[in-house]
Scaffold this motif. Sequence first.
Motif, PDB file in Angstrom:
ATOM      1  N   LYS A 193       0.815  -1.215   0.000  1.00 57.28           N
ATOM      2  CA  LYS A 193       0.000   0.000   0.000  1.00 57.28           C
ATOM      3  C   LYS A 193       0.848   1.264   0.000  1.00 57.28           C
ATOM      4  CE  LYS A 193      -3.816  -2.220   2.490  1.00 57.28           C
ATOM      5  NZ  LYS A 193      -4.633  -2.206   3.734  1.00 57.28           N
ATOM      6  N   GLY A 194       2.156   1.123   0.102  1.00 51.68           N
ATOM      7  CA  GLY A 194       3.017   2.287   0.133  1.00 51.68           C
ATOM      8  C   GLY A 194       3.407   2.662   1.557  1.00 51.68           C
ATOM      9  N   ALA A 195       3.226   3.910   1.907  1.00 55.66           N
ATOM     10  CA  ALA A 195       3.588   4.389   3.241  1.00 55.66           C
ATOM     11  C   ALA A 195       2.747   5.613   3.571  1.00 55.66           C
ATOM     12  CB  ALA A 195       5.077   4.729   3.297  1.00 55.66           C
ATOM     13  N   SER A 196       2.839   6.064   4.811  1.00 56.40           N
ATOM     14  CA  SER A 196       2.138   7.281   5.218  1.00 56.40           C
ATOM     15  C   SER A 196       2.934   7.981   6.307  1.00 56.40           C
ATOM     16  CB  SER A 196       0.714   6.965   5.710  1.00 56.40           C
ATOM     17  OG  SER A 196       0.733   5.968   6.716  1.00 56.40           O
ATOM     18  N   ILE A 197       2.771   9.288   6.370  1.00 53.64           N
ATOM     19  CA  ILE A 197       3.433  10.100   7.390  1.00 53.64           C
ATOM     20  C   ILE A 197       2.349  10.713   8.267  1.00 53.64           C
ATOM     21  CG2 ILE A 197       5.004  12.013   7.841  1.00 53.64           C
ATOM     22  CD1 ILE A 197       6.019  11.688   4.948  1.00 53.64           C
ATOM     23  N   HIS A 198       2.388  10.425   9.549  1.00 53.88           N
ATOM     24  CA  HIS A 198       1.400  10.940  10.499  1.00 53.88           C
ATOM     25  C   HIS A 198       2.062  12.030  11.344  1.00 53.88           C
ATOM     26  CE1 HIS A 198      -1.263   7.520   9.554  1.00 53.88           C
ATOM     27  NE2 HIS A 198      -0.142   6.834   9.482  1.00 53.88           N
ATOM     28  N   VAL A 205       0.023  12.305   5.485  1.00 51.49           N
ATOM     29  CA  VAL A 205       0.470  12.393   4.103  1.00 51.49           C
ATOM     30  C   VAL A 205       0.651  10.972   3.577  1.00 51.49           C
ATOM     31  CG1 VAL A 205       2.317  13.147   2.556  1.00 51.49           C
ATOM     32  CG2 VAL A 205       1.611  14.609   4.463  1.00 51.49           C
ATOM     33  N   LEU A 206       0.008  10.665   2.467  1.00 51.61           N
ATOM     34  CA  LEU A 206       0.118   9.343   1.855  1.00 51.61           C
ATOM     35  C   LEU A 206       1.268   9.303   0.856  1.00 51.61           C
ATOM     36  CD1 LEU A 206      -3.603   8.373   1.114  1.00 51.61           C
ATOM     37  CD2 LEU A 206      -2.193   7.807   3.118  1.00 51.61           C
ATOM     38  N   ILE A 207       2.035   8.223   0.900  1.00 49.76           N
ATOM     39  CA  ILE A 207       3.112   7.983  -0.054  1.00 49.76           C
ATOM     40  C   ILE A 207       2.685   6.794  -0.911  1.00 49.76           C
ATOM     41  CG2 ILE A 207       5.553   7.489  -0.359  1.00 49.76           C
ATOM     42  CD1 ILE A 207       4.956  10.132   1.123  1.00 49.76           C
ATOM     43  N   ARG A 224       4.292  13.039 -10.652  1.00 49.01           N
ATOM     44  CA  ARG A 224       4.884  13.524  -9.408  1.00 49.01           C
ATOM     45  C   ARG A 224       4.694  15.023  -9.219  1.00 49.01           C
ATOM     46  NH1 ARG A 224      10.386  14.336  -6.932  1.00 49.01           N
ATOM     47  NH2 ARG A 224      10.018  13.733  -4.783  1.00 49.01           N
ATOM     48  N   ASP A 225       4.799  15.794 -10.301  1.00 50.27           N
ATOM     49  CA  ASP A 225       4.677  17.244 -10.178  1.00 50.27           C
ATOM     50  C   ASP A 225       3.270  17.681  -9.796  1.00 50.27           C
ATOM     51  OD1 ASP A 225       7.328  17.561 -10.794  1.00 50.27           O
ATOM     52  OD2 ASP A 225       6.976  17.905 -12.935  1.00 50.27           O
ATOM     53  N   LYS A 226       2.318  16.771  -9.942  1.00 50.25           N
ATOM     54  CA  LYS A 226       0.939  17.113  -9.607  1.00 50.25           C
ATOM     55  C   LYS A 226       0.664  16.954  -8.107  1.00 50.25           C
ATOM     56  CE  LYS A 226      -0.668  15.409 -14.092  1.00 50.25           C
ATOM     57  NZ  LYS A 226      -1.543  14.421 -14.768  1.00 50.25           N
ATOM     58  N   ARG A 227       1.655  16.388  -7.398  1.00 50.74           N
ATOM     59  CA  ARG A 227       1.446  16.112  -5.979  1.00 50.74           C
ATOM     60  C   ARG A 227       2.411  16.946  -5.149  1.00 50.74           C
ATOM     61  NH1 ARG A 227       3.300  11.145  -5.354  1.00 50.74           N
ATOM     62  NH2 ARG A 227       3.962  10.890  -7.484  1.00 50.74           N
ATOM     63  N   GLU A 228       1.924  17.539  -4.115  1.00 53.80           N
ATOM     64  CA  GLU A 228       2.758  18.382  -3.255  1.00 53.80           C
ATOM     65  C   GLU A 228       3.834  17.536  -2.593  1.00 53.80           C
ATOM     66  OE1 GLU A 228       0.629  20.337  -0.221  1.00 53.80           O
ATOM     67  OE2 GLU A 228       2.383  21.272   0.678  1.00 53.80           O
ATOM     68  N   ASN A 229       5.114  17.877  -2.833  1.00 51.74           N
ATOM     69  CA  ASN A 229       6.245  17.162  -2.231  1.00 51.74           C
ATOM     70  C   ASN A 229       6.219  15.675  -2.552  1.00 51.74           C
ATOM     71  OD1 ASN A 229       7.432  19.419  -1.044  1.00 51.74           O
ATOM     72  ND2 ASN A 229       6.090  19.281   0.727  1.00 51.74           N
ATOM     73  N   GLY A 230       5.694  15.273  -3.693  1.00 54.77           N
ATOM     74  CA  GLY A 230       5.699  13.872  -4.070  1.00 54.77           C
ATOM     75  C   GLY A 230       4.769  13.033  -3.239  1.00 54.77           C
ATOM     76  N   SER A 231       3.711  13.599  -2.710  1.00 59.67           N
ATOM     77  CA  SER A 231       2.821  12.862  -1.817  1.00 59.67           C
ATOM     78  C   SER A 231       1.413  13.397  -1.929  1.00 59.67           C
ATOM     79  CB  SER A 231       3.323  12.982  -0.378  1.00 59.67           C
ATOM     80  OG  SER A 231       3.416  14.348  -0.036  1.00 59.67           O
ATOM     81  N   VAL A 232       0.488  12.717  -1.310  1.00 56.71           N
ATOM     82  CA  VAL A 232      -0.912  13.128  -1.370  1.00 56.71           C
ATOM     83  C   VAL A 232      -1.429  13.373   0.047  1.00 56.71           C
ATOM     84  CG1 VAL A 232      -3.222  12.486  -2.112  1.00 56.71           C
ATOM     85  CG2 VAL A 232      -1.253  11.735  -3.441  1.00 56.71           C
ATOM     86  N   PRO A 233      -1.693  14.644   0.427  1.00 53.67           N
ATOM     87  CA  PRO A 233      -2.206  14.916   1.760  1.00 53.67           C
ATOM     88  C   PRO A 233      -3.588  14.301   1.965  1.00 53.67           C
ATOM     89  CG  PRO A 233      -1.394  16.920   0.705  1.00 53.67           C
ATOM     90  CD  PRO A 233      -1.500  15.869  -0.344  1.00 53.67           C
TER      91      PRO A 233
END
Length: 302
Positions: A206-211, A218-220, A290-299
């Motif tokens: 599923k990737g990763a996430s930052i809490h 933030v979803l990776i 990638r450029d469509k996502r802030e900092n390479g991630s999806v809030p």
Amino acid sequence: MSGRIGVVGDVAFDYVIDLDEADAPDEKVIPRATARLLGGTGANAAAVATTLGSQVSLHANVGDDPTGDWVRRALTERGIDTTHVAVSPGTTATATILRRGTGRTVIVDIGVGLSPLANAPTAVADLRACDLIYVSYSPEAVTRLIREGLGDRLVAGLEGWMLADNDFLHALARCRLVITNDAGYAALTATGSVPQAPVVRTQGEKGASIHHPDGTTVLIPPFIVDAVDATGAGDCFAGTLCHYVAQGTPLADAAHLASASAALSTTAVGAQGRIPSPNELESLAAVPDRDKRENGSVPLER
């Protein structure tokens, strides 16, 4: 620019046994193949960060047995500095990894591996000179380093079983960053404690996430590869994340690269079977949207 990273954790002898997917007719099982490899959460992360270009000092403990000699030689062959790898009376950590198809069972005999700061005064002096310190598989080491005032550069690798240690739970709140998996994150949430630092959660396919402490997540996104063995993928993620964070890369970008690195690591057998180079993981991480996502991630709201 390369950062200086101190890695505190276990090193191990990995015995990988590849089995047929079908059950054996009796108690005797003949493997399809076997391999004897360097492993351990600390050694795996150190090998990845070293390959990516960081200056890495590994703090670990091996036994005074022949396996310990083998492990130290293997570390040196990987280009890892063994100056701070202590030798103690006892047995070196050994992991027996049973692979059956895409599934695996890991049996760990930790031996002396839970005491990575066996030479504590020397270790602390070295770690003070590091830009970042990653600690895996040792709640006692996290607690010790927090007491030494190193929390501002301390990245703690969290597993659920560590939370039974109240001193560790309190120390965790003062770390710079926490890395865990789904099980560890669930266990942390159950304690009701919120570290005053981001928690990076690896989630396999599923990737990763930052809490973040403010409640935002933030979803990776994941990377799709032809995986053959997930052993050590989390360690690869951690080593890559620490390498880029030590360079000053924004956390979401570093996690994006770490996710790519972990995915590539699963395309070979063994925890260190494939350690990607900076060029190949950065090439994989440069996805079209990638450029469509802030900092390479999806809030995402939590």
